[in-house]
Scaffold this active site. Structure first.
Site, PDB file in Angstrom:
ATOM      1  N   ARG A 395       0.835  -1.207   0.000  1.00  0.00           N
ATOM      2  CA  ARG A 395       0.000   0.000   0.000  1.00  0.00           C
ATOM      3  C   ARG A 395       0.865   1.251   0.000  1.00  0.00           C
ATOM      4  O   ARG A 395       0.588   2.206  -0.725  1.00  0.00           O
ATOM      5  CB  ARG A 395      -0.963   0.018   1.187  1.00  0.00           C
ATOM      6  CG  ARG A 395      -1.983   1.159   1.090  1.00  0.00           C
ATOM      7  CD  ARG A 395      -2.927   1.210   2.282  1.00  0.00           C
ATOM      8  NE  ARG A 395      -4.008   2.153   2.052  1.00  0.00           N
ATOM      9  CZ  ARG A 395      -3.943   3.467   2.260  1.00  0.00           C
ATOM     10  NH1 ARG A 395      -2.810   4.001   2.713  1.00  0.00           N
ATOM     11  NH2 ARG A 395      -4.987   4.244   2.027  1.00  0.00           N
ATOM     12  N   CYS A 396       1.907   1.259   0.819  1.00  0.00           N
ATOM     13  CA  CYS A 396       2.800   2.426   0.868  1.00  0.00           C
ATOM     14  C   CYS A 396       3.389   2.745  -0.500  1.00  0.00           C
ATOM     15  O   CYS A 396       3.585   3.915  -0.836  1.00  0.00           O
ATOM     16  CB  CYS A 396       3.952   2.175   1.839  1.00  0.00           C
ATOM     17  SG  CYS A 396       3.508   2.196   3.583  1.00  0.00           S
ATOM     18  N   MET A 397       3.685   1.717  -1.281  1.00  0.00           N
ATOM     19  CA  MET A 397       4.400   1.901  -2.539  1.00  0.00           C
ATOM     20  C   MET A 397       3.476   2.191  -3.714  1.00  0.00           C
ATOM     21  O   MET A 397       3.909   2.115  -4.867  1.00  0.00           O
ATOM     22  CB  MET A 397       5.250   0.668  -2.845  1.00  0.00           C
ATOM     23  CG  MET A 397       6.373   0.418  -1.861  1.00  0.00           C
ATOM     24  SD  MET A 397       7.482  -0.914  -2.370  1.00  0.00           S
ATOM     25  CE  MET A 397       6.371  -2.342  -2.289  1.00  0.00           C
TER      26      MET A 397
END
EC number: 3.5.3.6
Length: 406
Positions: A395-397
């Site tokens: 999700r962060c990426m």
């Protein structure tokens, strides 16, 4: 033309922005990594291989992947965009007047591909082909950076986040990431994919100092039905949340913002490191941080562009009420106490949902992935031994720019 719209965390994911940070990662060293917000240096070759696998996994699921460096290179083809970026990145106040002018002239000689690589990946003093009448240049070590690398651009979720029909270009909390926002400002203004469409820019698109009103996309979950869930963290402040909420309500893109307080430590720097939405009533949660009985704050519009802010005693109840659900299925981080702490550190709870019940997750988090599987969640595993050392998961990426609602 496809519509720029993100209506949920779990609806069909259609288009997303990712970044493959080769030059920036190659500039990480044991000396500078902490200042650049990394705990360690990564194996560049392995990290890029893992990122390529992530891209391939998304494309196999019919998700259109746009790469940040390509978008920036294409944006720089617009002369006004190039001048604007160099004026903001290479200022007289940062470098001194003569030195700044010479750096800008040097960069203007680069083609768009080379310039995009430098803006994202950094430039050392030793790479400059000139000696300016500059005390800064004379006093700097040849291997110091004129332009700092931006390895955290890997985490495209944080710098901008699409919320329903518009975007927040986020004022970042840490100095090492503040330049990232200008790249997204330029892309959303001049890249033809975005310049030909009309959408509200809620926050962060003005030439101003945002003071303590910082916000990062890892703290923002678009849970659907007009609701937004935001974490108050070491990176996202109450002031940032209230300013964002005001603009969401002004543009009638959301009806409620729910805020919860997180501990201010690196292991849970953003809400999505301890909580993500996987299916209609299914959430992944790290229970040492997220508790169903924790308080939260409901922010709603209150006439004449004012905010009504009410503390609520039970987070789970507020979440169910917002999503119009009778119950929630909470999947906690897997393993015993030690294993759960290790897996949360390696982003077991930071999954990217492709469609309801189908998520991308690091394969190394075997105990948590097993719990997902037993709960009926399909896990698409990706390698993350190197990427995960940057403290971010799938999700962060990723920065979704088109996703269905629920």
């Amino acid at each position: 033309m496809s519509k720029l719209f993100v209506g949920s965390e779990i609806g069909q994911l259609r288009r997303v922005i990712l970044h493959r940070p080769e030059r920036a990662l190659s500039h990480l060293t044991p000396t500078n990594c902490h200042n650049l917000l990394f705990d360690d240096v990564l194996s560049v070759e392995k990290a890029l291989h893992e990122h390529d696998q992530f891209v391939a996994t998304l494309r196999q699921q019919d998700v259109e992947v746009l790469l940040l460096q390509d978008l920036l290179e294409e944006t720089l083809a617009h002369p006004e965009a190039k001048q604007w970026l160099l004026r903001h990145q290479i200022s007289h106040y940062r470098f001194g007047p003569t030195f700044a002018n010479q750096i800008r002239a040097f960069l203007l000689e680069k083609n768009n591909k080379e310039l995009a690589s430098i803006l994202l990946g950094g430039l050392a003093f030793i790479e400059l082909p000139f000696k300016a009448p500059s005390m800064l240049q004379q006093l700097s070590d040849p291997f110091d950076f004129v332009i700092d690398p931006l390895p955290n651009h890997l985490f495209t979720r944080d710098t901008s986040c699409w919320i329903y029909g518009g975007v927040s270009i986020n004022p970042m909390a840490k100095a090492a990431r503040k330049r990232e926002s200008n790249h997204l400002r330029a892309i959303y203004k001049w890249h033809p994919l975005f310049s030909n469409q009309s959408f509200p820019r809620y926050f962060g698109d003005e030439n101003r100092h945002y003071d303590n009103a910082t916000i990062e996309g890892g703290d923002v979950l678009i849970i659907g039905k007009g609701n937004v869930l935001v974490g108050i963290s070491e990176r996202t402040t109450p002031q940032g949340i209230e300013n964002l909420a005001k603009q969401l309500f002004r543009t009638e893109q959301a009806k409620q913002v729910i805020a919860i307080k997180l501990p201010e430590n690196r292991s849970c720097m953003h809400l999505d490191t301890v909580m993500t939405h996987m299916d209609h009533n299914v959430f992944s949660v790290y229970p040492r941080v997220i508790d169903k009985n924790m308080p939260c704050w409901s922010i709603t519009p209150c006439g004449d562009q004012q905010l009504a802010i009410q503390e609520k005693p039970n987070f789970e109840h507020s979440l169910m009420q917002a999503l119009e659900l009778d119950s929630l299925n909470i999947i906690t981080t897997g393993g015993d106490s030690y294993e759960a702490e290790r897996e949360q550190w390696h982003d077991a709870n930071n999954v990217l949902t492709i469609k309801p019940g189908v998520v991308v997750a690091y394969e190394r988090n075997v105990y948590t992935n097993e719990k997902y599987d037993k709960a009926g969640i399909t896990v698409l595993p990706i390698m993350g031994d190197e990427l995960g050392r940057g403290r971010g998961g799938a999700r962060c990426m990723s920065c979704p720019i088109e996703r269905d609602g629920i």
